[in-house]
Write an enzyme that holds these catalytic residues in place. Sequence first.
Site, PDB file in Angstrom:
ATOM      1  N   CYS A 278      -5.602   8.342 -23.694  1.00  0.00           N
ATOM      2  CA  CYS A 278      -4.369   8.684 -24.423  1.00  0.00           C
ATOM      3  C   CYS A 278      -3.287   9.251 -23.507  1.00  0.00           C
ATOM      4  O   CYS A 278      -2.138   8.787 -23.522  1.00  0.00           O
ATOM      5  CB  CYS A 278      -4.681   9.631 -25.582  1.00  0.00           C
ATOM      6  SG  CYS A 278      -5.167  11.306 -25.102  1.00  0.00           S
ATOM      7  N   HIS A 326      -5.093  15.146 -28.049  1.00  0.00           N
ATOM      8  CA  HIS A 326      -4.673  13.743 -28.193  1.00  0.00           C
ATOM      9  C   HIS A 326      -3.151  13.669 -28.201  1.00  0.00           C
ATOM     10  O   HIS A 326      -2.470  14.588 -28.657  1.00  0.00           O
ATOM     11  CB  HIS A 326      -5.229  13.142 -29.484  1.00  0.00           C
ATOM     12  CG  HIS A 326      -5.072  11.653 -29.551  1.00  0.00           C
ATOM     13  ND1 HIS A 326      -5.830  10.781 -28.801  1.00  0.00           N
ATOM     14  CD2 HIS A 326      -4.215  10.874 -30.264  1.00  0.00           C
ATOM     15  CE1 HIS A 326      -5.467   9.542 -29.053  1.00  0.00           C
ATOM     16  NE2 HIS A 326      -4.484   9.567 -29.930  1.00  0.00           N
ATOM     17  N   HIS A 338      -0.407   4.728 -29.466  1.00  0.00           N
ATOM     18  CA  HIS A 338      -1.369   5.588 -28.770  1.00  0.00           C
ATOM     19  C   HIS A 338      -2.612   4.784 -28.402  1.00  0.00           C
ATOM     20  O   HIS A 338      -2.819   3.670 -28.876  1.00  0.00           O
ATOM     21  CB  HIS A 338      -1.735   6.799 -29.636  1.00  0.00           C
ATOM     22  CG  HIS A 338      -2.601   6.483 -30.827  1.00  0.00           C
ATOM     23  ND1 HIS A 338      -3.630   7.292 -31.237  1.00  0.00           N
ATOM     24  CD2 HIS A 338      -2.589   5.431 -31.693  1.00  0.00           C
ATOM     25  CE1 HIS A 338      -4.213   6.773 -32.304  1.00  0.00           C
ATOM     26  NE2 HIS A 338      -3.597   5.655 -32.605  1.00  0.00           N
TER      27      HIS A 338
END
Length: 363
Positions: A278, A326, A338
């Site tokens: 990520c 994240h 993402h």
Amino acid sequence: MAAHRKLRARSLSGNTARTAATLALAGAATATAFDGTGHAEPQLTTAQVKSRVDRLYREAETAGEKYNGAHEKASAAQHRLNTLRDEAARRQDRLNTARGALGAFAAAQYRDGAIAPSWQLALSSSPDLYLDDAAFAERAGHRQAQQVSRVRAQLREIERLRGAARVEAKSVRSRQAELKRQKDAVTAKLKQARQLLARLTPPERAKATTGAPAVRAGAGGRSGPTRGAFGKASTSPGRPTARLPAPTSRASAAVAYAYRKLGSPYVWGATGPHAFDCSGLIQAAYRSAGISLPRTTYAQINAGRRVSRSQLQPGDLVFFYSGISHVGIYVGDGRMIHAPNPSAPVRVAPVDQMPFAGATRVA
């Protein structure tokens, strides 16, 4: 009475003993079953597997971000160590040259002999020439003394560099140990997730790996259907929508890069160009726009100006979970791009898909 006592004293043997042992084991197994300790793990539903896998992926991602941070620090420590060693080697070369010059001077003195200056003046055929030579020798002696002093200083500096290198080498070993711990943690979590998914049929596995983590009510999100950040119902997580313009050229370049990477696989620790985790995707997107971002989510959230959720613009970084584990890049209309997890490639998804933790504008 004697016969009775003899009968009681007989021991079990042969088939009789084996039969008794079998019955004892069977009884123990039955007792264990009634206690509940012998039960196999119950069959999990697809929803339960998805929930466990999502949790394992979050834990793996947290460990992965710690790995990325440790890797960055280990690389910096190794660079410092290499620099110290290179500088020590250069100074050692200069020291060797200076030592060679001093050695040549000492050998010349030995060959000439150590005759007292008064005798040299008395025996000289040309006192004026001797006095000139003596003055030159005095100046040369002064230069040699300075050179000796420089050699001593070089020795001290080399020892300092070597001491610093030893400290840095210890730091490198510590960082490498931390890397291994975090790598082992990530590997273990991902292995558990794969084992859980392997229990499912292909259709169930596809349903459990849609890339939409389960959000518990009261955990920073809400259960039930997800809706966009501005109250609009969100469409399929993987389908790109019409692109909205970014406010700056650099933000626009970063968003364009993220769109080009849709479908790229998630690989923890990867920063592109063909696979990403990520924070690696975010770093690569802004690197393509000429902006250098830190490696980890923990550092990226502080790399720009914080913005509220209602102020989000394309190109902003959006962060999730209380541990800031994240990150995605906002593309407008309540959506982001993402890299979700090993079961889902880089994709477009609703910002409401995970517990929102904050946003940062870097361009």
